[in-house]
Design a protein around this motif. Structure first.
Motif, PDB file in Angstrom:
ATOM      1  N   SER A 105      27.882  28.128  20.942  1.00  0.00           N
ATOM      2  CA  SER A 105      28.384  28.363  22.287  1.00  0.00           C
ATOM      3  C   SER A 105      29.298  29.588  22.266  1.00  0.00           C
ATOM      4  CB  SER A 105      29.159  27.134  22.754  1.00  0.00           C
ATOM      5  OG  SER A 105      29.640  27.317  24.049  1.00  0.00           O
ATOM      6  N   PRO A 106      29.234  30.452  23.268  1.00  0.00           N
ATOM      7  CA  PRO A 106      28.336  30.359  24.410  1.00  0.00           C
ATOM      8  C   PRO A 106      26.919  30.775  24.021  1.00  0.00           C
ATOM      9  CG  PRO A 106      29.595  32.393  24.557  1.00  0.00           C
ATOM     10  CD  PRO A 106      30.115  31.642  23.353  1.00  0.00           C
ATOM     11  N   THR A 107      25.949  30.316  24.779  1.00  0.00           N
ATOM     12  CA  THR A 107      24.570  30.705  24.509  1.00  0.00           C
ATOM     13  C   THR A 107      24.345  32.148  24.963  1.00  0.00           C
ATOM     14  OG1 THR A 107      23.824  29.867  26.633  1.00  0.00           O
ATOM     15  CG2 THR A 107      23.727  28.339  24.775  1.00  0.00           C
ATOM     16  N   ILE A 108      23.435  32.828  24.283  1.00  0.00           N
ATOM     17  CA  ILE A 108      23.030  34.168  24.728  1.00  0.00           C
ATOM     18  C   ILE A 108      21.503  34.196  24.761  1.00  0.00           C
ATOM     19  CG2 ILE A 108      25.122  35.317  23.882  1.00  0.00           C
ATOM     20  CD1 ILE A 108      23.549  36.396  21.525  1.00  0.00           C
ATOM     21  N   SER A 109      20.959  35.119  25.526  1.00  0.00           N
ATOM     22  CA  SER A 109      19.503  35.246  25.633  1.00  0.00           C
ATOM     23  C   SER A 109      18.922  35.525  24.255  1.00  0.00           C
ATOM     24  CB  SER A 109      19.133  36.379  26.587  1.00  0.00           C
ATOM     25  OG  SER A 109      19.580  36.090  27.886  1.00  0.00           O
ATOM     26  N   THR A 110      17.708  35.005  24.044  1.00  0.00           N
ATOM     27  CA  THR A 110      17.080  35.130  22.730  1.00  0.00           C
ATOM     28  C   THR A 110      15.669  35.671  22.851  1.00  0.00           C
ATOM     29  OG1 THR A 110      18.389  33.275  21.905  1.00  0.00           O
ATOM     30  CG2 THR A 110      16.433  33.874  20.635  1.00  0.00           C
TER      31      THR A 110
ATOM     32  N   TRP B   7      22.371  39.862  23.556  1.00  0.00           N
ATOM     33  CA  TRP B   7      21.192  39.061  23.260  1.00  0.00           C
ATOM     34  C   TRP B   7      20.954  39.071  21.760  1.00  0.00           C
ATOM     35  CZ3 TRP B   7      16.609  41.553  21.461  1.00  0.00           C
ATOM     36  CH2 TRP B   7      16.644  42.953  21.509  1.00  0.00           C
ATOM     37  N   GLN B   8      20.073  38.193  21.316  1.00  0.00           N
ATOM     38  CA  GLN B   8      19.735  38.112  19.893  1.00  0.00           C
ATOM     39  C   GLN B   8      18.224  38.019  19.734  1.00  0.00           C
ATOM     40  OE1 GLN B   8      21.746  34.570  18.572  1.00  0.00           O
ATOM     41  NE2 GLN B   8      20.528  33.217  19.853  1.00  0.00           N
ATOM     42  N   SER B   9      17.741  38.559  18.639  1.00  0.00           N
ATOM     43  CA  SER B   9      16.341  38.352  18.273  1.00  0.00           C
ATOM     44  C   SER B   9      16.324  37.479  17.024  1.00  0.00           C
ATOM     45  CB  SER B   9      15.619  39.679  18.026  1.00  0.00           C
ATOM     46  OG  SER B   9      16.230  40.395  16.976  1.00  0.00           O
ATOM     47  N   VAL B  10      15.287  36.650  16.929  1.00  0.00           N
ATOM     48  CA  VAL B  10      15.195  35.689  15.826  1.00  0.00           C
ATOM     49  C   VAL B  10      13.827  35.828  15.167  1.00  0.00           C
ATOM     50  CG1 VAL B  10      15.223  33.242  15.215  1.00  0.00           C
ATOM     51  CG2 VAL B  10      16.754  34.098  16.997  1.00  0.00           C
ATOM     52  N   ALA B  11      13.829  35.915  13.837  1.00  0.00           N
ATOM     53  CA  ALA B  11      12.575  36.001  13.087  1.00  0.00           C
ATOM     54  C   ALA B  11      12.667  35.107  11.854  1.00  0.00           C
ATOM     55  CB  ALA B  11      12.301  37.443  12.663  1.00  0.00           C
ATOM     56  N   LEU B  12      11.590  34.377  11.606  1.00  0.00           N
ATOM     57  CA  LEU B  12      11.493  33.564  10.395  1.00  0.00           C
ATOM     58  C   LEU B  12      10.768  34.395   9.345  1.00  0.00           C
ATOM     59  CD1 LEU B  12      12.000  30.731   9.170  1.00  0.00           C
ATOM     60  CD2 LEU B  12       9.639  30.196   9.804  1.00  0.00           C
TER      61      LEU B  12
ATOM     62  N   ALA C 106      30.196  33.266  14.041  1.00  0.00           N
ATOM     63  CA  ALA C 106      29.809  31.952  14.576  1.00  0.00           C
ATOM     64  C   ALA C 106      28.419  31.544  14.076  1.00  0.00           C
ATOM     65  CB  ALA C 106      29.838  31.973  16.099  1.00  0.00           C
ATOM     66  N   VAL C 107      27.502  32.506  14.022  1.00  0.00           N
ATOM     67  CA  VAL C 107      26.161  32.213  13.496  1.00  0.00           C
ATOM     68  C   VAL C 107      26.268  31.817  12.026  1.00  0.00           C
ATOM     69  CG1 VAL C 107      23.893  33.201  12.932  1.00  0.00           C
ATOM     70  CG2 VAL C 107      24.950  33.675  15.162  1.00  0.00           C
ATOM     71  N   ALA C 108      26.995  32.606  11.245  1.00  0.00           N
ATOM     72  CA  ALA C 108      27.156  32.300   9.818  1.00  0.00           C
ATOM     73  C   ALA C 108      27.807  30.932   9.622  1.00  0.00           C
ATOM     74  CB  ALA C 108      27.978  33.393   9.138  1.00  0.00           C
TER      75      ALA C 108
END
Length: 141
Positions: free
Chosen positions: A26-31, A46-51, A93-95
């Motif tokens: 929190s807070p959420t951001i666009s992904t 915003w954030q981008s996510v990749a596996l 916060a992500v870490a």
């Protein structure tokens, strides 16, 4: 017997477990998710996510135990020209959300977080201040 279909299901479960953990910040951001249309809004973080998946490791003589390994790459994008504090706070916060040692679960699949996420140096890119956060994971099937 475990076949390629089983590996695909395991990868999907690994991805689901990791992404579910990411949702709780929190807070959420666009992904921007992989292979999903996304258009960032100028001036809005915003954030981008990749596996990212590494080579699997086969264990046992019969190779019936497989260690899947990889990185969940979360790349944060914050407006350029307004300093780094807010972006770094989000990176921290992500870490912290993926701090070791923890086990995430999706269905029958467990995903282990055994080491600290790596927050890379930020850099400017196309009007954004970008900070990559790499979260190492492993899972056995």
């Amino acid at each position: 017997a475990r076949g390629a279909g089983g590996q695909e299901m395991t990868i999907a479960a690994i991805q689901a477990a990791l992404e579910s953990r990411l949702y709780g910040i929190s807070p959420t951001i666009s992904t921007a998710w992989q292979n999903v249309a996304f258009e960032p809004t100028t001036g809005t973080p915003w954030q981008s996510v990749a596996l990212l998946i590494n080579d699997p490791v086969d264990y046992a003589v019969t190779s019936d135990v497989v260690e899947q390994r990889g990185i969940l790459q979360v790349t944060l994008h914050y407006p350029a020209g307004v300093g780094t504090a807010t972006a770094l706070a989000r990176a921290n916060a992500v870490a912290a959300r993926f701090a070791p040692v923890q086990t995430l679960t999706s269905g029958a699949t467990n995903v282990e977080i055994l080491s600290t996420a790596h927050i890379a140096a930020g850099f400017a890119l196309d009007g954004w201040w970008v900070i990559p956060v790499s979260i190492p994971w492993r899972s056995f099937s």
